[in-house]
Design a protein around this motif. Structure first.
Motif, PDB file in Angstrom:
ATOM      1  N   SER A 493       0.738  -0.919   0.003  1.00  0.00           N
ATOM      2  CA  SER A 493      -0.579  -0.153   0.168  1.00  0.00           C
ATOM      3  C   SER A 493       0.853   1.038   0.336  1.00  0.00           C
ATOM      4  CB  SER A 493      -1.100  -0.048   1.012  1.00  0.00           C
ATOM      5  OG  SER A 493       0.144  -0.371   2.296  1.00  0.00           O
ATOM      6  N   PRO A 494       0.536   2.465  -0.643  1.00  0.00           N
ATOM      7  CA  PRO A 494       1.160   4.067  -0.250  1.00  0.00           C
ATOM      8  C   PRO A 494       1.842   4.072   1.202  1.00  0.00           C
ATOM      9  CG  PRO A 494      -0.896   4.171  -1.225  1.00  0.00           C
ATOM     10  CD  PRO A 494      -1.042   2.777  -0.949  1.00  0.00           C
ATOM     11  N   PRO A 495       3.017   4.398   1.165  1.00  0.00           N
ATOM     12  CA  PRO A 495       3.664   5.461   0.169  1.00  0.00           C
ATOM     13  C   PRO A 495       4.824   4.062  -0.099  1.00  0.00           C
ATOM     14  CG  PRO A 495       4.792   5.962   2.008  1.00  0.00           C
ATOM     15  CD  PRO A 495       3.525   4.770   2.565  1.00  0.00           C
ATOM     16  N   HIS A 496       4.334   3.054   0.055  1.00  0.00           N
ATOM     17  CA  HIS A 496       5.586   1.732  -0.884  1.00  0.00           C
ATOM     18  C   HIS A 496       4.773   1.543  -2.137  1.00  0.00           C
ATOM     19  CE1 HIS A 496       8.390   1.898   2.371  1.00  0.00           C
ATOM     20  NE2 HIS A 496       7.171   2.218   3.615  1.00  0.00           N
ATOM     21  N   SER A 497       4.212   0.945  -1.754  1.00  0.00           N
ATOM     22  CA  SER A 497       3.152   0.391  -3.421  1.00  0.00           C
ATOM     23  C   SER A 497       3.676  -0.487  -4.115  1.00  0.00           C
ATOM     24  CB  SER A 497       1.953   0.983  -3.966  1.00  0.00           C
ATOM     25  OG  SER A 497       1.604   1.910  -3.263  1.00  0.00           O
ATOM     26  N   LEU A 498       4.802  -1.637  -3.776  1.00  0.00           N
ATOM     27  CA  LEU A 498       5.505  -2.087  -4.061  1.00  0.00           C
ATOM     28  C   LEU A 498       5.371  -3.863  -4.585  1.00  0.00           C
ATOM     29  CD1 LEU A 498       8.965  -1.662  -1.639  1.00  0.00           C
ATOM     30  CD2 LEU A 498       8.442  -0.860  -4.069  1.00  0.00           C
ATOM     31  N   ILE A 499       4.325  -3.876  -4.175  1.00  0.00           N
ATOM     32  CA  ILE A 499       3.984  -6.026  -4.344  1.00  0.00           C
ATOM     33  C   ILE A 499       2.437  -5.614  -4.457  1.00  0.00           C
ATOM     34  CG2 ILE A 499       5.829  -6.821  -3.116  1.00  0.00           C
ATOM     35  CD1 ILE A 499       4.331  -7.205  -0.136  1.00  0.00           C
TER      36      ILE A 499
END
Length: 652
Positions: A493-499
């Protein structure tokens, strides 16, 4: 030009053959202090998983195919061999006897026939070199509470074994001063694990040609329950070097015989661990250099990676050495200006590394194992996923969660616009251990196919000080599970949103397998699949059937015994909560596992099957706690990947 293809469907040059065949599988190192010859213990999956002594620089086996140089002390073993002035002594796993080996000769047994006696961690007396001190673990009565650990004297001329130090529950690391007049060792008692309350002791040594005795023994460092001291090694005839976590982190300490006191080496404590938990007897993280009590070399952990320090034992100062290796272990002294260690980089498989520090400002590193040094990776470095250290926070408490994120990486492919990758969250074993940010072909096997990989150094992991380890006391099955869920939720999920939040699997071995099962029970909507390899499903049964070394470890992790806190054991046993598991589960187990017996796997599998859930179960015959045989390593790796491909609908 790169092809566009969905994450998780990419083809990769990192095959199971590459994983199995690339790089020598080095277990640990040891060095002959007289000849400076470097040896390593090498795993041979293609030879039934046996362990072999290899002359590292020559690349030559020292023992023939009939020998398995391995110790079963503490079940995890380690330190099965020692070299002194051209003579090697080693423990043979088949009969548990100790053998003496000279170059060009056949090994000769030097202990009596008794398969109930296991030996490890040998110290050769420097003047009477036929006298060895070692751990002896006696399994005459195999009940964990009846197994007896002592330090014993092995007279290799007379081929006799006699008790030397007794009374503690566990012993390790006997070591003699260069003049042979003093000996130090480490010991600890239940309910402590060695990283919780181990002690260092020193005694005077008296010898004649046939015997050795100790007198005036002193407890010089460490305190039960409260302070762990360990990894003793003599820096001179007067000065003992060791580590203690009295400050909250493992830092270097010394004990002076002449002054009769122990003190920290550094003028101010450093918030970095200069050693790691003593799971295996071959572990080592610091060595003296000059043998005059002046300088030592240590590795420490900072920001989840290893760093290398030159330590002034007299000045109390540190000098960091520039070092490309992010994971360093099995540190051994070679000469006054050189050490050898097992080193891993971000982008290179493990090497046996000689570090020459003649010029402190520019240490030189050489790969010395002949096979690995000549071997190039059979794929380009563009396929290697480089990990990123990320620190997340538990929303409710603000406590840190340390993770290592490996992005999908393959130069031949790109994913469709806007797609997020499926991810595999990995819970390390231990649980008092850690994941390291170094090259792992098993991880690269997955990332090069388009999976993200997330290693979680959850609360309770090592490398972040004693307080971080203690986060898991009384909280096993809660904090570790919560932190894995935090990693999955925040990275998706934001702020990462990597997977991709809908395609997250969780995997783990042993204690990590327990975390997997508890995560599937406690967070059924977070994880879409799970793989438990020799994981624990029933805490009560674990307490009944596990081995001596860890037989009371569980009581601290759970906050008491099954009689004291029965509700905790019931609520934190996945077998009692399996009705909450919605995700498909793969269970892998060794038939001979003495650490986590097969009944642990069978209980959870049976429970899930009875209610019609999806569970797949594979037993590897003849395997213990982990896979040693090539065919089983291959089968486990391929089956786990195929399982995720099927669950996530990635099959072509």
């Amino acid at each position: 030009m790169a092809k566009t293809a969905a994450y998780g469907t990419w083809t990769s040059p990192i095959t199971t053959d590459v994983v199995l065949k690339t790089g020598a599988k080095v277990d640990e190192l040891f060095v002959d202090p007289i000849t400076s010859t470097i040896y390593h213990i090498e795993q041979r999956p293609s030879e039934g998983g046996r362990l072999v002594i290899v002359d590292t620089e020559k690349g030559e086996d020292i023992v023939g195919r009939d020998w398995n140089v391995r110790s079963g002390v503490h079940e995890y073993g380690g330190a099965p061999a020692v070299a002194y002035d051209g003579v090697i002594y080693f423990s043979n796993f088949k009969d548990n006897r100790v053998y003496k080996l000279r170059e060009g000769a056949e090994p000769e047994a030097v202990t009596p026939e008794n398969s109930n006696h296991r030996y490890a961690k040998f110290a050769v007396h420097p003047k009477h070199t036929h006298l060895l001190v070692a751990i002896r673990e006696d399994h005459t009565n195999p009940q964990p509470s009846a197994v007896v650990n002592i330090l014993c004297l092995i007279n290799t001329k007379e081929k006799t074994v006699t008790p030397l130090v007794t009374g503690a529950e566990f012993y390790s690391t006997p070591c003699f001063t260069p003049d042979g007049l003093h000996m130090a060792w480490q010991q600890w008692f239940h309910p402590d694990m060695p990283w919780e309350g181990a002690e260092v002791h020193v005694a005077e040594v008296k010898t004649d040609d046939g015997s050795l005795s100790l007198s005036n023994a002193k407890h010089v460092a460490g305190k039960r329950i409260e302070v762990s001291a360990g990894y003793p090694v003599w820096a001179s005839n007067d000065l003992l070097l060791f580590v203690s976590d009295e400050s909250g982190y493992y830092n270097p300490w010394t004990y002076s015989i002449s002054a009769g006191k122990a003190s920290p080496v550094l003028s101010q404590p450093v918030n970095e661990d200069f050693a790691e938990p003593f799971w295996r007897l071959g572990y080592n993280f610091g060595v003296p250099l000059d043998m005059e009590g002046k300088m030592a070399l240590f590795t420490a952990v900072r920001d989840q990676r290893s760093v290398l320090y030159l330590v002034s034992l007299r000045g109390g100062t540190l000098e960091e050495l520039e070092c490309p290796y992010v994971s360093i272990g099995s540190v051994q002294r070679v000469t006054y200006e050189a050490v050898v260690f097992q080193g891993r980089r971000y982008d290179e498989t493990e090497r046996v590394v000689l570090c020459n520090i003649k010029e402190y400002a520019k240490p030189k590193f050489y790969a010395v194992n002949a096979k690995a040094a000549a071997e190039e990776l059979p794929f380009g470095r563009a396929y290697i996923s480089i990990p990123r250290a990320i620190t997340l926070k538990v929303p409710e408490t603000g406590e840190p969660v340390h993770v290592l994120f490996y992005p999908p990486t393959n130069p031949d492919f790109v994913a469709p616009d806007g797609e997020k990758p499926p991810a595999i969250v990995s819970a390390h074993g231990g649980p008092t251990s850690r994941a390291v940010p170094a090259m792992s072909l098993m991880i690269q096997y997955h990332t090069s196919r388009g999976f993200a990989w997330v290693e979680v150094n959850y609360g309770g992991s090592s490398g972040f000080g004693r307080n971080y380890i203690k986060r898991l006391e009384g909280q096993w099955g809660i904090v570790d599970v919560q932190d894995c869920a935090v990693a999955a939720l925040q990275l998706s999920s934001p702020p990462h949103s990597l997977i991709d939040a809908q395609r997250i699997a969780i995997t783990g071995r042993s204690a990590g397998g327990y975390t997997v099962l508890m995560a599937l029970c406690s967070y059924p909507d977070v994880f879409a699949a799970g793989t438990s390899s020799f994981g624990i499903s029933d805490l009560v049964k674990l307490g009944e059937f596990t081995h001596k070394f860890e037989s009371q470890y569980l009581f601290k992790l759970a906050g008491g015994t099954p009689d004291e806190v029965p509700d905790v054991y019931r609520e934190r046993s996945p077998v009692n909560k399996a009705d909450k598991i919605k995700a498909p589960l793969l269970v892998l187990q060794g038939s001979l596992d003495a650490v986590v017996p097969p009944n642990q796997a069978e209980a959870i599998v049976s429970n899930i099957k009875q209610r019609g859930g999806r569970v797949e179960y594979i037993v590897f015959e003849g395997e213990g706690h982990g896979w040693r045989k090539e065919e089983n390593i291959r089968a486990a790796l391929e089956k786990e990947l195929a399982f995720y491909e099927d669950v996530f609908g990635l099959r072509k």
